[in-house]
Design an enzyme around this catalytic site. Structure first.
Site, PDB file in Angstrom:
ATOM      1  N   GLY A 234       0.816  -1.198   0.000  1.00 26.65           N
ATOM      2  CA  GLY A 234       0.000   0.000   0.000  1.00 26.65           C
ATOM      3  C   GLY A 234       0.853   1.252   0.000  1.00 26.65           C
ATOM      4  O   GLY A 234       1.987   1.245  -0.499  1.00 26.65           O
ATOM      5  N   SER A 235       0.345   2.301   0.588  1.00 32.23           N
ATOM      6  CA  SER A 235       1.015   3.597   0.531  1.00 32.23           C
ATOM      7  C   SER A 235       2.200   3.644   1.490  1.00 32.23           C
ATOM      8  O   SER A 235       2.180   3.009   2.552  1.00 32.23           O
ATOM      9  CB  SER A 235       0.038   4.712   0.887  1.00 32.23           C
ATOM     10  OG  SER A 235      -0.227   4.720   2.273  1.00 32.23           O
ATOM     11  N   GLU A 254       5.686  -3.598   0.659  1.00 32.49           N
ATOM     12  CA  GLU A 254       5.771  -3.293  -0.764  1.00 32.49           C
ATOM     13  C   GLU A 254       4.969  -2.014  -0.945  1.00 32.49           C
ATOM     14  O   GLU A 254       3.744  -2.023  -0.899  1.00 32.49           O
ATOM     15  CB  GLU A 254       5.216  -4.452  -1.593  1.00 32.49           C
ATOM     16  CG  GLU A 254       5.643  -4.414  -3.050  1.00 32.49           C
ATOM     17  CD  GLU A 254       4.758  -3.483  -3.877  1.00 32.49           C
ATOM     18  OE1 GLU A 254       5.189  -2.334  -4.135  1.00 32.49           O
ATOM     19  OE2 GLU A 254       3.661  -3.899  -4.254  1.00 32.49           O
ATOM     20  N   LEU A 255       5.694  -0.907  -1.156  1.00 30.95           N
ATOM     21  CA  LEU A 255       5.085   0.407  -1.092  1.00 30.95           C
ATOM     22  C   LEU A 255       5.086   1.078  -2.458  1.00 30.95           C
ATOM     23  O   LEU A 255       5.009   0.429  -3.477  1.00 30.95           O
ATOM     24  CB  LEU A 255       5.799   1.245  -0.038  1.00 30.95           C
ATOM     25  CG  LEU A 255       5.901   0.574   1.347  1.00 30.95           C
ATOM     26  CD1 LEU A 255       6.680   1.431   2.317  1.00 30.95           C
ATOM     27  CD2 LEU A 255       4.521   0.255   1.904  1.00 30.95           C
ATOM     28  N   CYS A 293       2.012   0.764  -8.589  1.00 29.30           N
ATOM     29  CA  CYS A 293       3.199   1.335  -7.954  1.00 29.30           C
ATOM     30  C   CYS A 293       4.399   1.360  -8.894  1.00 29.30           C
ATOM     31  O   CYS A 293       5.413   1.992  -8.585  1.00 29.30           O
ATOM     32  CB  CYS A 293       3.538   0.590  -6.671  1.00 29.30           C
ATOM     33  SG  CYS A 293       3.619  -1.187  -6.850  1.00 29.30           S
ATOM     34  N   GLU A 394       4.314  10.109  -5.697  1.00 32.07           N
ATOM     35  CA  GLU A 394       3.687   9.061  -6.505  1.00 32.07           C
ATOM     36  C   GLU A 394       2.331   9.570  -6.968  1.00 32.07           C
ATOM     37  O   GLU A 394       1.440   9.799  -6.155  1.00 32.07           O
ATOM     38  CB  GLU A 394       3.527   7.782  -5.684  1.00 32.07           C
ATOM     39  CG  GLU A 394       2.901   6.641  -6.467  1.00 32.07           C
ATOM     40  CD  GLU A 394       2.736   5.389  -5.620  1.00 32.07           C
ATOM     41  OE1 GLU A 394       2.951   4.284  -6.149  1.00 32.07           O
ATOM     42  OE2 GLU A 394       2.378   5.524  -4.434  1.00 32.07           O
TER      43      GLU A 394
END
Length: 496
Positions: A234-235, A254-255, A293, A394
Site C-alpha cells: 500500500g502507501s 511493498e510500497l 506502484c 507518486e
C-alpha cells in the site's frame, strides 16, 4: 454477477449471522452506485481469528509438501469455476477495464501455479554442507539447513490488484505452511472474499480468515504480538507507520514508487520501432489509470530522439482518451480512478505543476489535463520542476512527465533523484550502458529494453528507500514467511 451481500470469513467459516454487523457498501467505481454490501468484522471477530490462527499453526506446519500443492491446485480449479464473478468483481469494485481485469485473472492463475510448484519443490528443500573449513570446525562434518514455517501471518492488501496482490501473499503462505489473517482494502473487498470462500474448505480449521474491517480496528492486524509476520502492500505513509508500531514481528513492505524509464539515443530509431516504444511506454503510464506502484511516471528521453518520440507519445495518450469510459465496455482503455477524490487530487497536482514553476522551467501540458467526475484524461506534462509532486511524489493517476537528457550519466542521476526505488526501465542497445544502469540505479529491479511497469509473478519484486523492505514473488515471499533452522552433527560417520 455479484451477490447482494458478502460476509467475512473467520477461522475458515463464512459468518452467516450478520444481523449485528456493519454492512459496508461497495461502490461501482464508474456509476457511483452501490454494487453490493460486505459485512465488517469487529474487534472481537479479529481477536477470535487471531486466536484460531495461532491454534492452526501446528496443523498447517504438519501439511506435507504434496498436500500444500494439492490445496493450491484445487484453488486454481475453483477460481476457474468462479471466473465470471471474480472478473466482474474486479471491474466493478476496482473500476478496472474488463480487458485488464481478465489479464489480472490470468496472472492470478499463474501466481497460484507458481505457489503449487514451490509448495512441492521448495517448501522443505534444504542444504547439506560441512563446517570443517577452519580448525574450530573439526568434527562438525555435517550441517543440514532448511526453512520452517514462521507461524501466523497478517496481510493487508491494496485496492489496485484485488486478486493478484492477494494471491501473492496467500499462495506463499499456503506453500510455506502458515495460517493467515487478511485485511483487504475497504474499496475492493469482494474479490478477496471470493478467494477466501474457495480456499477456506481446503485447509485446516482456523487457518484462513478474510476480515474486511473498520479503520479503527485495523491496528490489530499489525500490532498484535501473536502475529509472526506482517506483509503490507500500500502507501508509504501507512506502511512505515505500521512498521513503526509492529513491535518485534517481521515486517515486509511493498510500497509506492515514481518509476522512470530511460530512452537512450542508441535504440532502433526507425519509425516503426519508435511507435512500438511509444505504445509500450503509454501502456505503462496510462493503463488502469496509472494506479500501479510501477506505473511509468517519469519518461527521460535523449535529446536527439525527443521530438519524434514526443509526437508519438501524444498520439498514444490521445488513443487512451478517445477510449475513456465504462470499464465494463470491452472497447474501454481508460476507466475511472478509484474515487472522485483521487481524480480531483491528480487534477490539482497537474495544475500546481503549471503554476509553481520557476523562471528556469516552462512546464507544459502536451495532452490531456482534464477531469470529468472520477475520470481523468491520459496526460503528459513536459519540463516540470524537480520539486513538483509530479516528479517527486507518486501520482497514482494517468499522468507522466517528459524530460530530455544529454548524457546517459545525467539520466541515471535523474532517475535516482527520488525518495523511491522500486523499478526502472532502460532502453539501450549498449551492453555496457545496461550494466552501468544496473550498477548505478538505486532501485530494486532494472529492466533493460522494457518499461518499469513490467512484472512477472516469479521474479523477486520489491524496492529500496521509501519503496519498502523485503521481496515478493512466491519463493521470495516464502523466505519472508519462514525461518532458517540448522541441524549440526558432530563426529557422525567419522569412525565405528
Amino acid at each position: 454477477m455479484l451477490r447482494p451481500t458478502y460476509s467475512f470469513i473467520l477461522g475458515n467459516k463464512v459468518v452467516q449471522d450478520t444481523a449485528n454487523k456493519v454492512m459496508m457498501p461497495v461502490l461501482n467505481k464508474y456509476t457511483g452506485e452501490v454494487a453490493t454490501r460486505v459485512a465488517l468484522a469487529n474487534r472481537q471477530d479479529i481477536d477470535e481469528a487471531l486466536r484460531q490462527g495461532v491454534e492452526a499453526e501446528g496443523a498447517m506446519k504438519a501439511l506435507k509438501p504434496f498436500e500444500r500443492r494439492a490445496v493450491l491446485e484445487k484453488l486454481h480449479a475453483g477460481m476457474i469455476e468462479r471466473k465470471e464473478e471474480i472478473v466482474r468483481g474486479i471491474v466493478v469494485e476496482a473500476g478496472k477495464p474488463i480487458a485488464l481485469a481478465n489479464a489480472e485473472f490470468s496472472r492470478g492463475l499463474d501466481t497460484i501455479q507458481e505457489g503449487a510448484t514451490a509448495a512441492g519443490d521448495w517448501s522443505e528443500r534444504g542444504t547439506y554442507n560441512s563446517l570443517q573449513t577452519r580448525a574450530n570446525g573439526v568434527g562438525y562434518r555435517h550441517i543440514l539447513t532448511r526453512r520452517f514455517p514462521l507461524g501466523l501471518l497478517s496481510f493487508v492488501t491494496p485496492f489496485n490488484f484485488p486478486l493478484n496482490l492477494v494471491l501473492h501473499k496467500v499462495c506463499p503462505a499456503v506453500a510455506a505452511g502458515c495460517p493467515f489473517v487478511l485485511k483487504p482494502s475497504d474499496r475492493t473487498p469482494v474479490t478477496s472474499l471470493v478467494v477466501g470462500e474457495i480456499l477456506a474448505p481446503l485447509l485446516p480449521p482456523g487457518s484462513v480468515s478474510v476480515l474486511p474491517s473498520s479503520l479503527e480496528d485495523a491496528p490489530m492486524f499489525s500490532q498484535d504480538d501473536r502475529i509472526k509476520c506482517l506483509s503490507f502492500t500500500g502507501s508509504p505513509k501507512i506502511g512505515w507507520m505500521l512498521k513503526g508500531s509492529a513491535g518485534k514481528k517481521r515486517v515486509a513492505l511493498e510500497l509506492g514508487g515514481n518509476a522512470a524509464v530511460i530512452v537512450d539515443n542508441d535504440v532502433d530509431s526507425s519509425d516503426q520501432a519508435l511507435q512500438r516504444l511509444a505504445e509500450r511506454i503509454g501502456f505503462g503510464a496510462f493503463a488502469y489509470g496509472g494506479q500501479t506502484c510501477i506505473s511509468v511516471q517519469r519518461v527521460l528521453v535523449h535529446e536527439d530522439l525527443l521530438p519524434r518520440l514526443r509526437e508519438k507519445l501524444v498520439n498514444v495518450a490521445n488513443s487512451f482518451n478517445s477510449a475513456m469510459g465504462d470499464p465494463s465496455d470491452p472497447s474501454t482503455k481508460l476507466g475511472p480512478l478509484i474515487s472522485q477524490d483521487e481524480a480531483c487530487r491528480v487534477e490539482r497536482w497537474v495544475n500546481q505543476s503549471l503554476t509553481s514553476s520557476s523562471s528556469s522551467t516552462s512546464p507544459k501540458v502536451l495532452v490531456g489535463g482534464s477531469r470529468k467526475g472520477g475520470l481523468y484524461e491520459a496526460t503528459i506534462v513536459e519540463n516540470v520542476e524537480r520539486t513538483s509532486p509530479l516528479w517527486k511524489a507518486e501520482i497514482f493517476g494517468p499522468v507522466c512527465v517528459l524530460q530530455s537528457f544529454h548524457k546517459f550519466e545525467d539520466a541515471i542521476a535523474l532517475v535516482n533523484d527520488s525518495d523511491f526505488g522500486l523499478q526502472a526501465g532502460v532502453y539501450t542497445r549498449d551492453i555496457n550502458k545496461a550494466f552501468y544502469a544496473y550498477e548505478k540505479l538505486d532501485v530494486g529491479g532494472v529492466l533493460i529494453n522494457d518499461i518499469p511497469s513490467a512484472r512477472t509473478d516469479a521474479q523477486p519484486y520489491g524496492g529500496i528507500k521509501d519503496s519498502g523492505v523485503g521481496r515478493e514473488g512466491v519463493v521470495y515471499a516464502m523466505e519472508e514467511f519462514s525461518e532458517l533452522k540448522s541441524l549440526i552433527l558432530k563426529d557422525i560417520g567419522a569412525s565405528l
